[in-house]
Design a protein around this motif. Structure first.
Motif, PDB file in Angstrom:
ATOM      1  N   LEU A 179      41.934 137.311  60.406  1.00 48.28           N
ATOM      2  CA  LEU A 179      42.275 138.303  59.146  1.00 48.28           C
ATOM      3  C   LEU A 179      41.324 138.081  57.914  1.00 48.28           C
ATOM      4  CD1 LEU A 179      46.006 137.181  59.228  1.00 48.28           C
ATOM      5  CD2 LEU A 179      45.263 139.384  59.818  1.00 48.28           C
ATOM      6  N   GLN A 180      40.795 137.021  57.859  1.00 46.07           N
ATOM      7  CA  GLN A 180      39.741 136.860  56.793  1.00 46.07           C
ATOM      8  C   GLN A 180      38.394 137.728  56.919  1.00 46.07           C
ATOM      9  OE1 GLN A 180      40.119 136.086  53.898  1.00 46.07           O
ATOM     10  NE2 GLN A 180      41.084 133.912  53.557  1.00 46.07           N
ATOM     11  N   TRP A 181      38.062 137.703  58.132  1.00 45.13           N
ATOM     12  CA  TRP A 181      36.990 138.562  58.599  1.00 45.13           C
ATOM     13  C   TRP A 181      37.256 139.923  58.572  1.00 45.13           C
ATOM     14  CZ3 TRP A 181      36.145 142.142  62.623  1.00 45.13           C
ATOM     15  CH2 TRP A 181      34.972 142.415  62.882  1.00 45.13           C
ATOM     16  N   LYS A 182      38.623 140.426  59.018  1.00 42.33           N
ATOM     17  CA  LYS A 182      38.756 141.826  58.780  1.00 42.33           C
ATOM     18  C   LYS A 182      38.908 142.175  57.265  1.00 42.33           C
ATOM     19  CE  LYS A 182      42.848 144.922  60.063  1.00 42.33           C
ATOM     20  NZ  LYS A 182      43.970 145.075  60.878  1.00 42.33           N
ATOM     21  N   ARG A 183      39.428 141.248  56.506  1.00 46.01           N
ATOM     22  CA  ARG A 183      39.519 141.592  54.795  1.00 46.01           C
ATOM     23  C   ARG A 183      38.064 141.605  54.210  1.00 46.01           C
ATOM     24  NH1 ARG A 183      40.513 138.958  49.830  1.00 46.01           N
ATOM     25  NH2 ARG A 183      40.282 136.716  50.999  1.00 46.01           N
ATOM     26  N   ARG A 184      37.238 140.654  54.843  1.00 51.90           N
ATOM     27  CA  ARG A 184      36.048 140.598  53.858  1.00 51.90           C
ATOM     28  C   ARG A 184      34.773 141.393  54.463  1.00 51.90           C
ATOM     29  NH1 ARG A 184      36.257 133.866  53.259  1.00 51.90           N
ATOM     30  NH2 ARG A 184      37.934 133.874  51.599  1.00 51.90           N
ATOM     31  N   PHE A 185      34.725 141.679  55.740  1.00 52.19           N
ATOM     32  CA  PHE A 185      33.619 142.109  56.372  1.00 52.19           C
ATOM     33  C   PHE A 185      33.717 143.634  56.333  1.00 52.19           C
ATOM     34  CE2 PHE A 185      30.529 142.819  59.727  1.00 52.19           C
ATOM     35  CZ  PHE A 185      29.357 142.281  59.337  1.00 52.19           C
ATOM     36  N   ASN A 186      33.461 144.329  55.504  1.00 54.17           N
ATOM     37  CA  ASN A 186      33.684 145.959  55.310  1.00 54.17           C
ATOM     38  C   ASN A 186      32.233 146.799  55.418  1.00 54.17           C
ATOM     39  OD1 ASN A 186      36.368 145.867  55.324  1.00 54.17           O
ATOM     40  ND2 ASN A 186      36.032 144.654  53.331  1.00 54.17           N
ATOM     41  N   PHE A 187      31.174 146.013  55.104  1.00 57.62           N
ATOM     42  CA  PHE A 187      29.925 147.093  55.248  1.00 57.62           C
ATOM     43  C   PHE A 187      28.950 146.483  56.248  1.00 57.62           C
ATOM     44  CE2 PHE A 187      31.920 147.322  50.971  1.00 57.62           C
ATOM     45  CZ  PHE A 187      31.951 148.619  50.880  1.00 57.62           C
ATOM     46  N   CYS A 188      28.072 147.314  56.855  1.00 57.75           N
ATOM     47  CA  CYS A 188      27.169 147.021  57.829  1.00 57.75           C
ATOM     48  C   CYS A 188      25.967 146.426  57.374  1.00 57.75           C
ATOM     49  CB  CYS A 188      26.568 148.150  58.540  1.00 57.75           C
ATOM     50  SG  CYS A 188      25.307 147.942  59.727  1.00 57.75           S
ATOM     51  N   PRO A 189      25.514 145.185  57.845  1.00 60.68           N
ATOM     52  CA  PRO A 189      24.456 144.432  57.442  1.00 60.68           C
ATOM     53  C   PRO A 189      23.153 144.981  57.568  1.00 60.68           C
ATOM     54  CG  PRO A 189      25.968 142.749  58.610  1.00 60.68           C
ATOM     55  CD  PRO A 189      26.382 144.234  58.740  1.00 60.68           C
ATOM     56  N   SER A 190      23.026 145.912  58.573  1.00 60.89           N
ATOM     57  CA  SER A 190      21.695 146.396  58.774  1.00 60.89           C
ATOM     58  C   SER A 190      21.534 147.712  58.158  1.00 60.89           C
ATOM     59  CB  SER A 190      21.862 147.159  60.459  1.00 60.89           C
ATOM     60  OG  SER A 190      22.181 145.878  61.291  1.00 60.89           O
ATOM     61  N   CYS A 191      22.518 148.564  57.831  1.00 60.75           N
ATOM     62  CA  CYS A 191      22.464 149.815  57.133  1.00 60.75           C
ATOM     63  C   CYS A 191      23.213 149.967  55.745  1.00 60.75           C
ATOM     64  CB  CYS A 191      22.380 150.986  57.775  1.00 60.75           C
ATOM     65  SG  CYS A 191      23.905 151.549  58.176  1.00 60.75           S
ATOM     66  N   GLY A 192      24.312 149.228  55.508  1.00 60.70           N
ATOM     67  CA  GLY A 192      25.015 149.098  54.327  1.00 60.70           C
ATOM     68  C   GLY A 192      26.063 149.989  54.465  1.00 60.70           C
ATOM     69  N   GLY A 193      26.216 150.666  55.511  1.00 58.97           N
ATOM     70  CA  GLY A 193      27.275 151.708  55.879  1.00 58.97           C
ATOM     71  C   GLY A 193      28.646 151.105  55.849  1.00 58.97           C
ATOM     72  N   CYS A 194      29.680 151.855  55.923  1.00 54.05           N
ATOM     73  CA  CYS A 194      31.054 151.435  55.842  1.00 54.05           C
ATOM     74  C   CYS A 194      31.496 151.114  57.363  1.00 54.05           C
ATOM     75  CB  CYS A 194      32.117 152.572  55.335  1.00 54.05           C
ATOM     76  SG  CYS A 194      32.020 152.788  53.696  1.00 54.05           S
ATOM     77  N   LEU A 195      32.259 150.174  57.550  1.00 53.38           N
ATOM     78  CA  LEU A 195      32.623 149.901  58.628  1.00 53.38           C
ATOM     79  C   LEU A 195      34.047 150.354  59.265  1.00 53.38           C
ATOM     80  CD1 LEU A 195      31.263 146.045  58.980  1.00 53.38           C
ATOM     81  CD2 LEU A 195      30.288 148.019  59.809  1.00 53.38           C
ATOM     82  N   THR A 196      34.285 150.534  60.617  1.00 53.38           N
ATOM     83  CA  THR A 196      35.571 151.135  60.834  1.00 53.38           C
ATOM     84  C   THR A 196      36.092 150.107  61.744  1.00 53.38           C
ATOM     85  OG1 THR A 196      34.713 153.463  60.960  1.00 53.38           O
ATOM     86  CG2 THR A 196      36.699 152.889  62.158  1.00 53.38           C
ATOM     87  N   GLN A 197      37.511 149.876  61.559  1.00 53.60           N
ATOM     88  CA  GLN A 197      38.183 148.581  62.093  1.00 53.60           C
ATOM     89  C   GLN A 197      38.555 149.044  63.567  1.00 53.60           C
ATOM     90  OE1 GLN A 197      39.099 145.355  61.237  1.00 53.60           O
ATOM     91  NE2 GLN A 197      39.494 145.185  63.512  1.00 53.60           N
ATOM     92  N   HIS A 198      38.351 148.495  64.526  1.00 54.77           N
ATOM     93  CA  HIS A 198      38.892 148.608  65.924  1.00 54.77           C
ATOM     94  C   HIS A 198      40.402 148.241  65.772  1.00 54.77           C
ATOM     95  CE1 HIS A 198      36.298 149.579  69.620  1.00 54.77           C
ATOM     96  NE2 HIS A 198      35.538 149.922  68.558  1.00 54.77           N
ATOM     97  N   VAL A 199      41.240 148.836  66.657  1.00 51.45           N
ATOM     98  CA  VAL A 199      42.730 149.000  66.622  1.00 51.45           C
ATOM     99  C   VAL A 199      43.083 147.626  66.466  1.00 51.45           C
ATOM    100  CG1 VAL A 199      44.955 149.656  67.926  1.00 51.45           C
ATOM    101  CG2 VAL A 199      42.856 151.154  67.844  1.00 51.45           C
ATOM    102  N   VAL A 200      42.786 146.427  67.297  1.00 47.91           N
ATOM    103  CA  VAL A 200      43.300 145.397  67.199  1.00 47.91           C
ATOM    104  C   VAL A 200      42.651 144.373  66.518  1.00 47.91           C
ATOM    105  CG1 VAL A 200      44.920 145.583  69.112  1.00 47.91           C
ATOM    106  CG2 VAL A 200      42.734 144.851  69.521  1.00 47.91           C
ATOM    107  N   GLY A 201      41.504 144.749  65.909  1.00 45.68           N
ATOM    108  CA  GLY A 201      41.009 143.625  64.991  1.00 45.68           C
ATOM    109  C   GLY A 201      39.808 142.878  65.566  1.00 45.68           C
ATOM    110  N   ALA A 202      39.336 143.026  66.942  1.00 43.50           N
ATOM    111  CA  ALA A 202      38.467 142.476  67.517  1.00 43.50           C
ATOM    112  C   ALA A 202      36.845 142.624  67.261  1.00 43.50           C
ATOM    113  CB  ALA A 202      38.463 142.484  69.194  1.00 43.50           C
ATOM    114  N   GLN A 203      36.783 143.803  66.552  1.00 41.14           N
ATOM    115  CA  GLN A 203      35.291 144.217  66.253  1.00 41.14           C
ATOM    116  C   GLN A 203      35.605 145.419  65.126  1.00 41.14           C
ATOM    117  OE1 GLN A 203      33.553 146.533  69.596  1.00 41.14           O
ATOM    118  NE2 GLN A 203      35.476 145.960  70.595  1.00 41.14           N
ATOM    119  N   LYS A 204      34.215 145.792  64.640  1.00 43.27           N
ATOM    120  CA  LYS A 204      34.118 146.979  63.588  1.00 43.27           C
ATOM    121  C   LYS A 204      32.807 147.595  64.073  1.00 43.27           C
ATOM    122  CE  LYS A 204      36.602 144.994  59.681  1.00 43.27           C
ATOM    123  NZ  LYS A 204      36.416 144.843  58.281  1.00 43.27           N
TER     124      LYS A 204
END
Length: 358
Positions: A168-193
């Protein structure tokens, strides 16, 4: 049975571009399969769910939910404790969240499929959810500090809390791509972006930490340490983050040399544990044997390091398992070790049992 009903109803989830059954074969009862085969099927089902880009609403509707307040580090547990004075997690059905301000499909993260073949999720409080007191009354539970719960739940349930909080903390805090700065899209159940710009996939991070119980050659003593921030009387094992390029073995050898000036000549692996506070950690525990017993504290992190006899260590373990932390801390002269639930506690107990039959 949840998984069985999914199979019978031919429910599936989309993985990439193809539609795939959650479990490829059906069965009338889990009793027909050996436990190890059931485990394999369950793990593969969980992996399909984690990778899904679309999941049937039945996954949520038939699921069980654990409530956390990740801003105040609280978790909802049952009001009553067990006969062993342990808390137990309070799992609630989907129907409880339709009118309480929760958005389960958006905010929940998938945890696992339990022994009853029910999907389990963790869901966070938000500004739109009901207040703590109202939820405690509604669900017949109470919020307790998350760190405390890791010691007052069973080992299995403390692992669930640790997993829930980290995801839950990762989902809340990790919102931008470290490689290009783009916005991250959440996978349905929270296992990846996935990055909406460069399409790179990101997974929750975990930091490895080596933790070690140091003993002398004949195992007649154990070396425990304390930091200035520790409560009075608390001693524990040496621990430190694995540095880039290190193996666990190299990490532990370095940490022991840095902190207490001793050279490790033998190392035995004990076990590992995920730990969520203050960040997602993988604690890898070992027992290290040293030739020399002359301690030389070499860092500001430590306030003290001492050799203790097996009886002293046993007394410390029994003290922390039979008394409350409040009672223990009232007498600063008494030695105590981390409570049950911490891997330091378990490696210490293992050393006592293996080498001293205690």
């Amino acid at each position: 049975m949840y998984i069985l009903s999914v199979i019978r109803n031919r429910c599936s989830c989309v993985v990439g571009t193809s539609r795939t059954n959650i479990i490829s074969k059906s069965w009338s009862s889990s009793f027909l399969f050996p436990k190890n085969e059931l485990y394999v099927r369950t793990v593969r089902a969980q992996q399909r769910i984690k990778q899904a880009t679309e999941c049937p609403s039945k996954f949520y509707a038939d699921g069980q939910y654990l409530v956390l307040d990740i801003k105040k580090d609280l978790v909802l547990v049952n009001e009553k404790r067990t006969n062993d004075n342990l808390h137990t997690l309070l799992w609630r059905p989907y129907s409880d969240f339709t009118s309480s301000g929760f958005n389960v499909t958006e905010d929940a993260v998938f945890l696992s499929i339990n022994d009853d073949e029910k999907t389990q999720f963790a869901v966070p409080l938000s500004s739109s959810t009901e207040k703590h007191a109202d939820l405690e009354t509604k669900f017949n539970g109470r919020f307790v500090p998350l760190r405390k719960s890791l010691f007052t739940l069973s080992i299995a349930e403390s692992v669930v809390v640790s997993q829930s909080y980290s995801l839950l903390q990762w989902k809340r805090r990790f919102n931008f791509c470290p490689s290009c700065g783009g916005c991250l899209t959440q996978h349905v159940v929270g296992a990846q972006k996935v990055c909406s710009s460069c399409n790179e996939t990101h997974y929750p991070n975990i930091t490895p930490v080596g933790i070690v119980l140091v003993t002398n050659e004949d195992h007649s003593k154990a070396l425990l340490v304390r930091q200035p921030m520790f409560p009075a009387g608390l001693y524990t094992c040496i621990a430190g983050f694995v540095e880039v390029g290190e193996s666990i073995e190299e990490n532990i050898r370095r940490e022991v040399a840095e902190e207490v000036g001793l050279a490790v000549h033998k190392l035995d692996y004990f076990g590992s544990q995920h730990w969520a506070i203050p960040g997602s950690r993988l604690m890898v525990a070992c027992i290290a044997t040293v030739h020399d017993e002359e301690v030389d504290i070499g860092c500001d992190e430590l306030e003290d390091a001492k050799w203790f006899t097996p009886q002293q260590v046993l007394d410390a373990v029994e003290r922390v398992t039979s008394q409350s932390t409040k009672v223990i801390m009232s007498d600063p002269s008494q030695l105590w070790v981390p409570p049950r639930g911490a891997i330091a506690h378990n490696v210490i107990k293992y050393w006592l049992k293996k080498y001293h039959s205690m």
